[in-house]
Write an enzyme that holds these catalytic residues in place. Structure first.
Site, PDB file in Angstrom:
ATOM      1  N   SER A   4     -14.692  29.823  52.747  1.00 51.73           N
ATOM      2  CA  SER A   4     -14.921  30.280  53.044  1.00 51.73           C
ATOM      3  C   SER A   4     -15.742  30.874  55.324  1.00 51.73           C
ATOM      4  CB  SER A   4     -15.759  31.621  52.056  1.00 51.73           C
ATOM      5  OG  SER A   4     -15.298  31.982  51.333  1.00 51.73           O
ATOM      6  N   TRP A  28      -5.389  23.383  48.912  1.00 52.97           N
ATOM      7  CA  TRP A  28      -4.908  24.451  49.276  1.00 52.97           C
ATOM      8  C   TRP A  28      -3.819  24.722  50.492  1.00 52.97           C
ATOM      9  CZ3 TRP A  28      -4.181  26.321  44.501  1.00 52.97           C
ATOM     10  CH2 TRP A  28      -5.551  26.473  43.583  1.00 52.97           C
ATOM     11  N   ILE A  29      -2.863  23.547  50.804  1.00 55.07           N
ATOM     12  CA  ILE A  29      -2.358  23.944  51.758  1.00 55.07           C
ATOM     13  C   ILE A  29      -0.631  23.690  51.604  1.00 55.07           C
ATOM     14  CG2 ILE A  29      -1.357  22.309  53.198  1.00 55.07           C
ATOM     15  CD1 ILE A  29      -4.151  23.000  53.507  1.00 55.07           C
ATOM     16  N   CYS A 108      -4.922  30.910  64.644  1.00 48.83           N
ATOM     17  CA  CYS A 108      -3.573  30.712  63.680  1.00 48.83           C
ATOM     18  C   CYS A 108      -4.188  31.972  62.077  1.00 48.83           C
ATOM     19  CB  CYS A 108      -3.602  29.624  63.293  1.00 48.83           C
ATOM     20  SG  CYS A 108      -3.416  28.261  64.472  1.00 48.83           S
ATOM     21  N   LEU A 109      -5.252  32.273  61.897  1.00 47.94           N
ATOM     22  CA  LEU A 109      -5.655  32.661  60.988  1.00 47.94           C
ATOM     23  C   LEU A 109      -5.154  34.333  60.881  1.00 47.94           C
ATOM     24  CD1 LEU A 109      -8.776  30.489  59.272  1.00 47.94           C
ATOM     25  CD2 LEU A 109      -6.323  30.867  58.272  1.00 47.94           C
ATOM     26  N   ARG A 113      -3.054  36.908  58.624  1.00 48.91           N
ATOM     27  CA  ARG A 113      -3.984  37.559  58.121  1.00 48.91           C
ATOM     28  C   ARG A 113      -3.371  39.013  58.100  1.00 48.91           C
ATOM     29  NH1 ARG A 113      -9.789  35.575  59.829  1.00 48.91           N
ATOM     30  NH2 ARG A 113      -9.723  33.806  57.296  1.00 48.91           N
ATOM     31  N   GLU A 233      -6.244  33.475  53.469  1.00 49.21           N
ATOM     32  CA  GLU A 233      -6.652  33.815  54.524  1.00 49.21           C
ATOM     33  C   GLU A 233      -8.427  34.484  54.208  1.00 49.21           C
ATOM     34  OE1 GLU A 233      -5.501  32.756  56.819  1.00 49.21           O
ATOM     35  OE2 GLU A 233      -3.376  31.909  56.101  1.00 49.21           O
ATOM     36  N   THR A 235     -11.216  35.768  52.103  1.00 49.79           N
ATOM     37  CA  THR A 235     -11.189  35.836  50.271  1.00 49.79           C
ATOM     38  C   THR A 235     -11.646  38.150  51.201  1.00 49.79           C
ATOM     39  OG1 THR A 235     -14.325  36.217  50.395  1.00 49.79           O
ATOM     40  CG2 THR A 235     -12.422  34.365  49.197  1.00 49.79           C
TER      41      THR A 235
END
Length: 254
Positions: A4, A28-29, A108-109, A113, A233, A235
């Site tokens: 986070s 977590w990839i 990118c995120l 999202r 992506e 929390t």
């Protein structure tokens, strides 16, 4: 160690001759166990203030490991793993140009999202359609269960909440088309729509009764998968704080 709080990442790169050496690990990839190339964000210790930069890392290079995460209870069809980097040498040409700092990974995120906000509506809509069909097919007490007020209320509320989620992402699409879409807009949609879909999938499963826990119907699968989407992506709580900062100007996570 900083899911986070990505700006606190510990993975780092150091210049070595005509290239860089990378060290660190990430977990977590998605697709890491089967990927030929990984995009790695790392702090460049060779530059002032250790800016975050992007690196292309071929997974067959010496020092790269991509262990698979097994026995997941959610998103089981997605291959997920880790990336370990131990003195991994890469050439200068593998450095992503034109970006330095958190703008690169966060942009990118934002795109991811945005897609998630739409996808959550799709999951909710599928769960709703499954429940609606079941309500008209399943007979109890001399008729379809859809004749009962309790079931009709659930369907009415589900349809309303899904429609509100659709309107939210339509608004996002309009802002995106006009170049006015900001990360706070995306946070609102990701936060709301995933939570909404999570709730509606649970109601749909409830309407299916005992049959709802079998693989013959989709709501339970959506329920399990949305638990991951609720977390990845960004929390639900972090997106809440992003909105809070945008509304007050006060960052609660610093």
């Amino acid at each position: 160690e900083h899911g986070s709080n990505p700006s606190a990442m510990e993975t780092y790169a150091e210049r070595d001759g005509d290239g860089y050496v990378l060290n660190g690990s990430k977990t977590w990839i998605t697709n890491s166990p089967i990927s030929d190339v990984a995009v790695v964000w790392a702090r460049d210790r060779s530059a002032a203030d250790d800016p975050v930069r992007g690196f292309l890392v071929e997974t067959d290079r010496d020092g790269v490991s991509t262990n698979k995460i097994t026995e997941k209870l959610s998103l089981r069809a997605s291959i997920t793993g880790e990336i370990g980097l131990t003195d991994v040498s890469i050439p200068e040409e593998n450095v992503l140009p034109g970006v330095s700092g958190m703008k690169g990974p966060l942009s990118c995120l934002s795109q991811a999202r945005y897609g998630i906000a739409w996808g959550a509506v799709g999951a909710a809509r599928d769960a709703f359609e499954e429940a609606r069909q079941y309500a008209t097919d399943r007979e109890q007490f001399g008729g379809p269960i859809g004749q009962f007020q309790l079931q009709q209320r659930k369907l009415a509320e589900m349809a309303t909440q899904i429609t509100l989620g659709q309107l939210l992402v339509y608004r996002l699409a309009d802002l995106k088309e006009r170049g006015k879409l900001g990360p706070q807009h995306i946070s609102m949609a990701k936060r709301n729509n995933v939570s909404m879909a999570r709730d509606q999938a649970r109601v749909a499963r409830e309407m299916l009764g005992g049959n709802g826990i079998t693989t013959d119907y989709s709501p339970m699968r959506h329920m399990a998968n949305l638990e991951t989407v609720y977390t990845y992506e960004g929390t639900h709580d972090i997106h809440t704080l992003i909105l809070g900062e945008d509304l007050t100007g006060i960052p609660a996570y610093q």
